[in-house]
Design a protein around this motif. Structure first.
Motif, short mmCIF file in Angstrom:
data_model
loop_
_atom_site.label_atom_id
_atom_site.label_comp_id
_atom_site.label_asym_id
_atom_site.label_seq_id
_atom_site.Cartn_x
_atom_site.Cartn_y
_atom_site.Cartn_z
N ARG A 155 0.86 -1.19 0.00
CA ARG A 155 0.00 0.00 0.00
C ARG A 155 0.89 1.24 0.00
NH1 ARG A 155 -2.73 -3.50 -1.16
NH2 ARG A 155 -4.80 -4.14 -0.43
N TYR A 156 0.37 2.37 -0.49
CA TYR A 156 1.13 3.61 -0.41
C TYR A 156 1.61 3.80 1.02
CZ TYR A 156 -0.14 5.19 -5.15
OH TYR A 156 -0.29 5.32 -6.50
N ALA A 157 2.77 4.47 1.13
CA ALA A 157 3.51 4.47 2.40
C ALA A 157 2.86 5.27 3.52
CB ALA A 157 4.93 4.95 2.17
N TRP A 158 1.85 6.11 3.21
CA TRP A 158 1.24 6.80 4.35
C TRP A 158 0.52 5.81 5.26
CZ3 TRP A 158 -1.86 7.32 -0.20
CH2 TRP A 158 -3.20 6.99 -0.05
N LYS A 159 0.22 4.60 4.72
CA LYS A 159 -0.38 3.56 5.56
C LYS A 159 0.67 2.93 6.49
CE LYS A 159 -4.47 3.38 3.23
NZ LYS A 159 -5.79 3.64 3.85
N SER A 160 1.96 3.11 6.18
CA SER A 160 3.04 2.55 7.01
C SER A 160 3.36 3.53 8.13
CB SER A 160 4.28 2.26 6.15
OG SER A 160 4.03 1.17 5.27
#
Ligand code: MTE
Ligand code: MO
Length: 207
Positions: A155-160
């Motif tokens: 997933r795009y990294a803002w989810k990390s």
């Protein structure tokens, strides 16, 4: 295909999602201040729709079995990094101890300064999802999320989410910090799920 990708060899190009370009250095990206960690004043709370909620001190977290995961990273602003190696505890280890109930369909990550991000339990169940404290053989620096961050490579990294303090299992896919600010509720980079206006009706119910 994006202009950015045309110079990559085919085996690399196919790993770079549309509209992304590779970076050699590791950018720092987040909203707000970087929290201080004193090694004591921190715990990880596993909560919500689970049979066995629990809280781990940092010491207890670090005593759990560790994994090493090779993964790529894609930020919605356009940069991607390939072949990172993360070390930490697999999400599966935390999930299996907590035993989510059958109503649990979503996971909300909670962080310092009330940052949150939301994902389907299905996305979290991928075997490359972990909570991490090391990347490429080095402890994370405070700006990259020390003492603990979530890593969800697909997933795009803002989810990390950096500076992770909790994982909440939920029946509801509550939009997180960026999701309420116009970003996509699922955020799959190869489908270019960047913005909430791209979501179909009922996106909060579908993973
Ligand atoms: N707590 C918190 N985590 C966060 C963010 C944030 O604003 N706050 N930004 C996200 C975004 S947009 C990206 S691209 C990655 C960047 O991680 P990095 O700074 O280690 O490269 O962190 C994510 N995790
Ligand atoms: Mo990002």
């Amino acid at each position: 295909m994006s202009l950015f990708q045309k110079n990559y060899p085919p085996e690399i190009a196919k790993r770079v999602p549309p509209g992304q370009r590779l970076v050699k250095t590791w950018p720092v990206l987040h909203y707000g201040p970087i929290p201080k960690f004193d090694g004591v004043n921190w715990d990880l709370e596993i909560s919500g729709l689970v049979e066995e909620p629990f809280t781990l001190s940092y010491e207890e977290l670090r005593a759990l079995p560790t994994v090493s995961v090779g993964a790529d990273m894609h930020c919605v602003t356009g940069w991607s990094q390939l072949d990172n190696t993360w070390e930490g505890v697999s999400f599966a280890t935390l999930r299996d101890r907590a035993k989510p109930t059958s109503e649990a369909k979503w996971v909300i990550a909670h962080c310092a300064y009330n940052y949150t991000s939301n994902l389907s339990l299905e996305a979290m169940n991928d075997d490359d999802v972990l909570v991490a404290w090391r990347k490429d053989g080095e402890d994370l620096t405070p700006d990259h999320g020390w003492p603990l961050r979530l890593v969800v490579p697909k997933r795009y990294a803002w989810k990390s989410a950096k500076w992770l303090t909790g994982l909440e299992f939920s029946a509801k896919n509550t939009r997180g910090f960026w999701e309420v600010r116009g970003y996509h509720i699922h955020a799959e980079p190869f489908a270019e799920e960047r913005y909430s206006y791209q979501e179909g009706p009922g996106a909060e119910l579908e993973a």
